[in-house]
Scaffold this active site. Sequence first.
Site, PDB file in Angstrom:
ATOM      1  N   GLY A  77      -3.336   0.374   0.825  1.00 46.66           N
ATOM      2  CA  GLY A  77      -3.984  -0.995   1.145  1.00 46.66           C
ATOM      3  C   GLY A  77      -3.796  -1.275   2.801  1.00 46.66           C
ATOM      4  N   ARG A 141      -6.264   5.940  -1.105  1.00 45.71           N
ATOM      5  CA  ARG A 141      -5.033   5.978  -2.151  1.00 45.71           C
ATOM      6  C   ARG A 141      -4.585   7.405  -2.518  1.00 45.71           C
ATOM      7  NH1 ARG A 141      -2.484   1.282  -2.603  1.00 45.71           N
ATOM      8  NH2 ARG A 141      -3.898  -0.823  -2.354  1.00 45.71           N
ATOM      9  N   ASP A 172       5.504   4.602  -1.315  1.00 46.01           N
ATOM     10  CA  ASP A 172       5.314   5.857  -2.026  1.00 46.01           C
ATOM     11  C   ASP A 172       4.497   6.832  -0.819  1.00 46.01           C
ATOM     12  OD1 ASP A 172       5.845   5.484  -4.430  1.00 46.01           O
ATOM     13  OD2 ASP A 172       3.863   4.347  -5.025  1.00 46.01           O
ATOM     14  N   LYS A 198       4.263   0.146   6.497  1.00 46.25           N
ATOM     15  CA  LYS A 198       2.948  -0.733   6.404  1.00 46.25           C
ATOM     16  C   LYS A 198       2.997  -1.215   5.000  1.00 46.25           C
ATOM     17  CE  LYS A 198       0.044   0.130   3.733  1.00 46.25           C
ATOM     18  NZ  LYS A 198      -0.902   0.677   2.628  1.00 46.25           N
ATOM     19  N   THR A 199       2.711  -2.176   4.721  1.00 45.30           N
ATOM     20  CA  THR A 199       2.395  -2.999   3.639  1.00 45.30           C
ATOM     21  C   THR A 199       2.532  -4.627   3.699  1.00 45.30           C
ATOM     22  OG1 THR A 199       2.342  -3.307   1.250  1.00 45.30           O
ATOM     23  CG2 THR A 199       4.351  -2.704   2.205  1.00 45.30           C
ATOM     24  N   ASP A 201       2.470  -6.474   1.144  1.00 42.50           N
ATOM     25  CA  ASP A 201       3.399  -6.862   0.203  1.00 42.50           C
ATOM     26  C   ASP A 201       4.824  -7.173   0.737  1.00 42.50           C
ATOM     27  OD1 ASP A 201       1.304  -6.414  -1.150  1.00 42.50           O
ATOM     28  OD2 ASP A 201       2.246  -4.947  -2.514  1.00 42.50           O
TER      29      ASP A 201
HETATM   30  P1  FBP Z   1      -0.312  -1.212  -0.204  1.00 45.42           P
HETATM   31  O1  FBP Z   1       1.038  -1.220  -1.259  1.00 45.42           O
HETATM   32  O2  FBP Z   1      -0.898   0.226  -0.429  1.00 45.42           O
HETATM   33  O3  FBP Z   1      -0.036  -1.580   1.136  1.00 45.42           O
HETATM   34  O4  FBP Z   1      -1.381  -2.373  -0.971  1.00 45.42           O
HETATM   35  C1  FBP Z   1      -0.866  -3.471  -1.402  1.00 45.42           C
HETATM   36  C2  FBP Z   1      -2.062  -4.462  -1.840  1.00 45.42           C
HETATM   37  O5  FBP Z   1      -2.727  -5.107  -0.973  1.00 45.42           O
HETATM   38  C3  FBP Z   1      -1.270  -5.230  -3.014  1.00 45.42           C
HETATM   39  O6  FBP Z   1      -0.908  -6.419  -2.595  1.00 45.42           O
HETATM   40  C4  FBP Z   1      -2.510  -5.084  -4.052  1.00 45.42           C
HETATM   41  O7  FBP Z   1      -2.250  -5.448  -5.352  1.00 45.42           O
HETATM   42  C5  FBP Z   1      -3.087  -3.879  -3.665  1.00 45.42           C
HETATM   43  O8  FBP Z   1      -3.190  -3.637  -2.412  1.00 45.42           O
HETATM   44  C6  FBP Z   1      -4.727  -3.881  -4.116  1.00 45.42           C
HETATM   45  O9  FBP Z   1      -5.343  -2.679  -3.813  1.00 45.42           O
HETATM   46  P2  FBP Z   1      -6.888  -2.431  -3.921  1.00 45.42           P
HETATM   47  O10 FBP Z   1      -7.348  -3.022  -2.979  1.00 45.42           O
HETATM   48  O11 FBP Z   1      -6.892  -0.758  -3.578  1.00 45.42           O
HETATM   49  O12 FBP Z   1      -7.149  -2.573  -5.405  1.00 45.42           O
END
Ligand code: FBP
Length: 549
Positions: A77, A141, A172, A198-199, A201
């Site tokens: 993300g 992803r 991951d 990065k994230t 979250d």
């Molecule tokens: P990452 O863990 O890859 O950084 O992504 C986090 C996130 O933003 C979450 O908060 C959310 O649930 C998810 O990505 C949504 O991903 P997508 O837009 O690919 O459905």
Amino acid sequence: MQKSPLQIARGNYQPKLPVALKGNVRVKEGAATESVADQKEIKALFPHTYGLPILELVSGEEAACPAVNVGVILSGGQAPGGHNVICGLFDGLKKLNKDSKLYGFLGGPSGLIEHQYIELTAEVIDEYRNTGGFDIIGSGRTKLEETWQFDKGIEICQKLNIKAIVIIGGDDSNTNACVLAEYYLQKGCGIQVIGCPKTIDGDLKNSMIETSFGFDTACKVYSELIGNIQRDANSAKKYWHFIRLMGRSASHIALECALQSQPNICLISEEVEAKNQTLNDIVDYIVNIIVERSEAGLNFGTALIPEGIIEFIPAMKRLIRELNDMLANNEEFAQMGTDDEKRQYVKGMLSPESRELYRSLPKGIARQLTMDRDPHGNVQVSLIETEKLLIEMVAKKLAMLKGEGKYKGKFSAHNHFFGYEGRCATPSNFDADYCYALGITATHLIAAGKTGYMALVRNLTAPAAEWIAGGVPITMMMNMEKRNGKMKPVIQKALVELDGAPFKYFAAHRDKWAKTNQYIYPGPIQYYGPSEVCDQPTHTLMLEKGKKF
Ligand code: FBP
């Protein structure tokens, strides 16, 4: 391309750097490391990258550095600041040797496998300095976990003379970065792999990594929006606002936003799990606050809901696990035409307890639980409208109480979901500086021949000049966990700690925030102005470091 005045000004912003990264740099090696748990298993799986020392970057003598080609991948993300990691990498590489080249693999890890790339020249880089988004090369992803994928990576690296790959991703992706590093060492192909945390979250953090980048900006954007809504609620005095916030698993975003905006209600998934709460318990908790406020004439308020909560309610978790098993590679289900047909099929396959719960859910939510899984086989929680589910259940319960004469207020609710609003925001000064420093740090780890490391920048509650840069062996952050039925080495995910300072602060204040209006209106991120307005890290980080905010 046309730009706003702020875009133009941000293009010229010079990120603040730690003193140690300003001049010539030397790598200082610390003590050897052990993984956080399951040492024997992790060591056996990572014989070449296990036990490496912690690294610190310190000022050093000028040394000639040969040109080196590097490839970079954005994984998962979007998170504000990703472009600045790449800008830092580019500037760092060019500073060490102007003939070095940076290649960007397109669309995430699949770019490495499918050999889709561009060269990131100064012209490209300058367009993206201090900007949000991952659009410079795109993200994806795809999981890098199979040897044929790693071998495709070797092919393209050899073609482009790439000596190191930098993977910018979450837990991951960084676990996979380490698997890749180990494989390349074992093959002796001379390709180094470095990760970056990065994230949005905020769940990639530990004793060495203080925070993942993007969390700061995203939380500030959401907190601004929550503050605006609170001011509206407090002006009109007629609506409850149920606001779901991103954070696939951990509730760090909801907690940080609560600390910044002081809403009437904020649910924390980790607490729900620890207290073994049911959906009804959660509804009762919300209803009690609504009733209490209405008795004081306050028929309005705000409730923050972490998007991952659904998977932390034990009974829901069981239902989702059963659905995951049932729907994995299920062609028969995929071929079914109508929602009703699917619903009947699912009901027929669930255990009696899960069937009961599934039947009790509003049809829309039940359908969302059976939608496509992500590449890791998980429910896409960002697609499940928990805030609507809660509004519906709360309204029902309030109607019942009204019938019994126990509630005399008026409940009118709006639902919101904040996620994409913040993931690509223009990075705050904190994220712009932090990410640029991470990029420069990665360059020095590469120049020193390191692999299997995550770039780190610490001491983040101090002014940027005092930040400490270095590298942490990725194996140090790993333990064994069950994934898709098999034990796998993974970086430990950091959930909200119920005995940690941020949660304790929240728990000590939430009753007061519930009953009275203690709203804070944080306002928009400020990029220019006094440091106490523009450069403050998150409240979470301050509290974790024992500081006041
Ligand atoms: P990452 O863990 O890859 O950084 O992504 C986090 C996130 O933003 C979450 O908060 C959310 O649930 C998810 O990505 C949504 O991903 P997508 O837009 O690919 O459905």
